[in-house]
Design an enzyme around this catalytic site. Structure first.
Site, PDB file in Angstrom:
ATOM      1  N   LYS A  13      47.947  47.136  37.280  1.00 24.28           N
ATOM      2  CA  LYS A  13      46.651  46.483  37.556  1.00 24.28           C
ATOM      3  C   LYS A  13      46.793  44.960  37.609  1.00 24.28           C
ATOM      4  O   LYS A  13      46.353  44.315  38.550  1.00 24.28           O
ATOM      5  CB  LYS A  13      45.612  46.846  36.475  1.00 24.28           C
ATOM      6  N   ARG A  88      36.241  50.466  30.592  1.00 23.34           N
ATOM      7  CA  ARG A  88      37.252  51.346  30.022  1.00 23.34           C
ATOM      8  C   ARG A  88      36.637  52.531  29.301  1.00 23.34           C
ATOM      9  O   ARG A  88      37.364  53.363  28.764  1.00 23.34           O
ATOM     10  CB  ARG A  88      38.057  50.552  28.999  1.00 23.34           C
ATOM     11  N   ARG A 127      58.213  45.355  30.246  1.00 25.64           N
ATOM     12  CA  ARG A 127      57.389  44.230  30.715  1.00 25.64           C
ATOM     13  C   ARG A 127      57.635  42.976  29.881  1.00 25.64           C
ATOM     14  O   ARG A 127      57.827  43.012  28.680  1.00 25.64           O
ATOM     15  CB  ARG A 127      55.906  44.589  30.620  1.00 25.64           C
TER      16      ARG A 127
HETATM   17  P1  AP5 Z   1      45.208  45.344  28.977  1.00 24.46           P
HETATM   18  O1  AP5 Z   1      45.861  44.041  28.896  1.00 24.46           O
HETATM   19  O2  AP5 Z   1      44.190  45.568  30.032  1.00 24.46           O
HETATM   20  O3  AP5 Z   1      46.301  46.476  28.974  1.00 24.46           O
HETATM   21  P2  AP5 Z   1      46.406  47.907  29.724  1.00 24.46           P
HETATM   22  O4  AP5 Z   1      45.197  48.492  30.345  1.00 24.46           O
HETATM   23  O5  AP5 Z   1      47.093  48.743  28.745  1.00 24.46           O
HETATM   24  O6  AP5 Z   1      47.162  47.607  30.986  1.00 24.46           O
HETATM   25  P3  AP5 Z   1      48.408  46.738  31.058  1.00 24.46           P
HETATM   26  O7  AP5 Z   1      48.020  45.298  31.141  1.00 24.46           O
HETATM   27  O8  AP5 Z   1      49.350  47.171  29.998  1.00 24.46           O
HETATM   28  O9  AP5 Z   1      49.030  47.245  32.437  1.00 24.46           O
HETATM   29  P4  AP5 Z   1      48.765  46.806  33.920  1.00 24.46           P
HETATM   30  O10 AP5 Z   1      48.159  47.972  34.631  1.00 24.46           O
HETATM   31  O11 AP5 Z   1      48.055  45.498  34.024  1.00 24.46           O
HETATM   32  O12 AP5 Z   1      50.260  46.684  34.413  1.00 24.46           O
HETATM   33  P5  AP5 Z   1      51.138  45.408  34.851  1.00 24.46           P
HETATM   34  O13 AP5 Z   1      50.687  44.947  36.205  1.00 24.46           O
HETATM   35  O14 AP5 Z   1      51.252  44.433  33.774  1.00 24.46           O
HETATM   36  O15 AP5 Z   1      44.499  45.631  27.574  1.00 24.46           O
HETATM   37  C1  AP5 Z   1      45.199  45.429  26.372  1.00 24.46           C
HETATM   38  C2  AP5 Z   1      44.333  45.825  25.194  1.00 24.46           C
HETATM   39  O16 AP5 Z   1      43.133  45.026  25.168  1.00 24.46           O
HETATM   40  C3  AP5 Z   1      43.832  47.273  25.212  1.00 24.46           C
HETATM   41  O17 AP5 Z   1      44.766  48.169  24.674  1.00 24.46           O
HETATM   42  C4  AP5 Z   1      42.568  47.142  24.348  1.00 24.46           C
HETATM   43  O18 AP5 Z   1      42.912  47.093  22.993  1.00 24.46           O
HETATM   44  C5  AP5 Z   1      42.026  45.780  24.745  1.00 24.46           C
HETATM   45  N1  AP5 Z   1      41.085  45.889  25.858  1.00 24.46           N
HETATM   46  C6  AP5 Z   1      41.247  45.383  27.116  1.00 24.46           C
HETATM   47  N2  AP5 Z   1      40.176  45.695  27.880  1.00 24.46           N
HETATM   48  C7  AP5 Z   1      39.332  46.400  27.096  1.00 24.46           C
HETATM   49  C8  AP5 Z   1      38.078  47.036  27.319  1.00 24.46           C
HETATM   50  N3  AP5 Z   1      37.476  46.997  28.515  1.00 24.46           N
HETATM   51  N4  AP5 Z   1      37.493  47.680  26.288  1.00 24.46           N
HETATM   52  C9  AP5 Z   1      38.071  47.724  25.079  1.00 24.46           C
HETATM   53  N5  AP5 Z   1      39.263  47.170  24.792  1.00 24.46           N
HETATM   54  C10 AP5 Z   1      39.889  46.521  25.793  1.00 24.46           C
HETATM   55  O19 AP5 Z   1      52.529  46.173  35.072  1.00 24.46           O
HETATM   56  C11 AP5 Z   1      53.211  46.761  33.986  1.00 24.46           C
HETATM   57  C12 AP5 Z   1      54.720  46.550  34.146  1.00 24.46           C
HETATM   58  O20 AP5 Z   1      55.197  47.309  35.257  1.00 24.46           O
HETATM   59  C13 AP5 Z   1      55.109  45.087  34.431  1.00 24.46           C
HETATM   60  O21 AP5 Z   1      56.329  44.849  33.806  1.00 24.46           O
HETATM   61  C14 AP5 Z   1      55.245  45.039  35.954  1.00 24.46           C
HETATM   62  O22 AP5 Z   1      56.164  44.056  36.373  1.00 24.46           O
HETATM   63  C15 AP5 Z   1      55.751  46.444  36.259  1.00 24.46           C
HETATM   64  N6  AP5 Z   1      55.245  46.964  37.532  1.00 24.46           N
HETATM   65  C16 AP5 Z   1      54.005  46.791  38.076  1.00 24.46           C
HETATM   66  N7  AP5 Z   1      53.892  47.437  39.248  1.00 24.46           N
HETATM   67  C17 AP5 Z   1      55.099  48.062  39.445  1.00 24.46           C
HETATM   68  C18 AP5 Z   1      55.617  48.900  40.488  1.00 24.46           C
HETATM   69  N8  AP5 Z   1      54.865  49.230  41.545  1.00 24.46           N
HETATM   70  N9  AP5 Z   1      56.891  49.359  40.354  1.00 24.46           N
HETATM   71  C19 AP5 Z   1      57.646  49.031  39.265  1.00 24.46           C
HETATM   72  N10 AP5 Z   1      57.216  48.236  38.257  1.00 24.46           N
HETATM   73  C20 AP5 Z   1      55.953  47.765  38.350  1.00 24.46           C
HETATM   74 MG    MG Z   2      47.300  44.149  32.633  1.00 28.14          MG
END
Ligand code: AP5
Ligand code: MG
Ligand code: ZN
Length: 214
Positions: A13, A88, A127
């Protein structure tokens, strides 16, 4: 364009949000990034949010919804925004819908980046994020040009506190139980576009742009 990006933890995302927001010139609203910024500056919001984030649990709805409402009334959101990581829970989605109605605004796109569970652990554990601008890298799939340094701002790369295997598993459980129901919610109440998130970062963004331009 006013849009929501849905997807499991590590689906991509944040990575795709950056590319979408550059192309369509809209602000990127990531609740996770907002919480992490508040944690690093030790604001009262950050201190409260940290209790939940470090355990992989959701920050309580009341707190999170207020953060988003405060952000959505800022001037830069007037002509569009991308919400990443919000809503969420179905309750958050309902509150968002009521709020947008109250300011005479509607969502244009709800888009799910669909990635199967078996990709999640490796994506999260590998990551690294920039401690200054928050951009995501991956040790294997998206390494920076210079080890440990952000390509964009030169900031130091760090690992997120919640990117250890135990916490990622808990985040995935939380996603399955509390966030996954949003897929049916939006299929019923809006329309939901789905893009396969297993491809490379560039292929995924190409497919997203096709959806957004259609
Ligand atoms: P948040 O920061 O939103 O974490 P998440 O939803 O767990 O999602 P991530 O940020 O971990 O993943 P992403 O989808 O953004 O992936 P990314 O692009 O980084 O939330 C963190 C915490 O905050 C939650 O657990 C909660 O506690 C709280 N929170 C947040 N919002 C909330 C809400 N609305 N309500 C309540 N609590 C809330 O990519 C991941 C990795 O994969 C990176 O290393 C990237 O380089 C790699 N990557 C990306 N795309 C690809 C691809 N196509 N192929 C290979 N690798 C890839
Ligand atoms: Mg994220
Ligand atoms: Zn940076």
């Amino acid at each position: 364009m006013r849009m929501i990006l849905l997807g499991a933890p590590g689906a991509g995302k944040g990575t795709q949000a950056k590319l979408i927001c550059e192309k369509y010139k809209i602000p990127h609203l990531s609740t996770g990034d907002i919480f992490r910024m508040n944690i690093s500056t030790k604001t009262p919001l950050g201190v409260e949010a940290k209790k939940y984030i470090d355990k992989g649990q959701l920050v309580p709805d009341a707190l999170t919804i207020q953060v988003v409402k405060d952000r959505l009334i800022e001037a830069d959101c007037k002509n569009g925004f991308l919400l990443d990581g919000f809503p969420r829970t179905v309750f958050q989605a309902e509150e968002l819908s009521k709020f947008l109605e109250s300011i005479n605004t509607e969502l244009d796109v709800v888009l799910l980046i669909d990635v199967p569970k078996e990709f999640i652990i490796e994506r999260n554990i590998g990551r690294r994020i920039c401690s200054s601008c928050g951009v995501s890298y991956h040790v294997k799939f998206h390494p920076p040009k210079e080890l440990g340094t952000c390509d964009f701002c030169g900031g130091r790369l760090i690992q997120r506190n919640d990117d250890n295997e135990e916490t990622v598993k808990e985040r995935l459980n939380v996603y399955t139980n509390q966030t996954h129901p949003l897929i049916d919610y939006y299929k019923t109440n809006h329309s939901l576009s789905i893009v396969d998130g297993r491809d490379t970062i560039l292929s995924v963004s190409k497919n997203i742009f096709t959806v957004l331009d259609s």
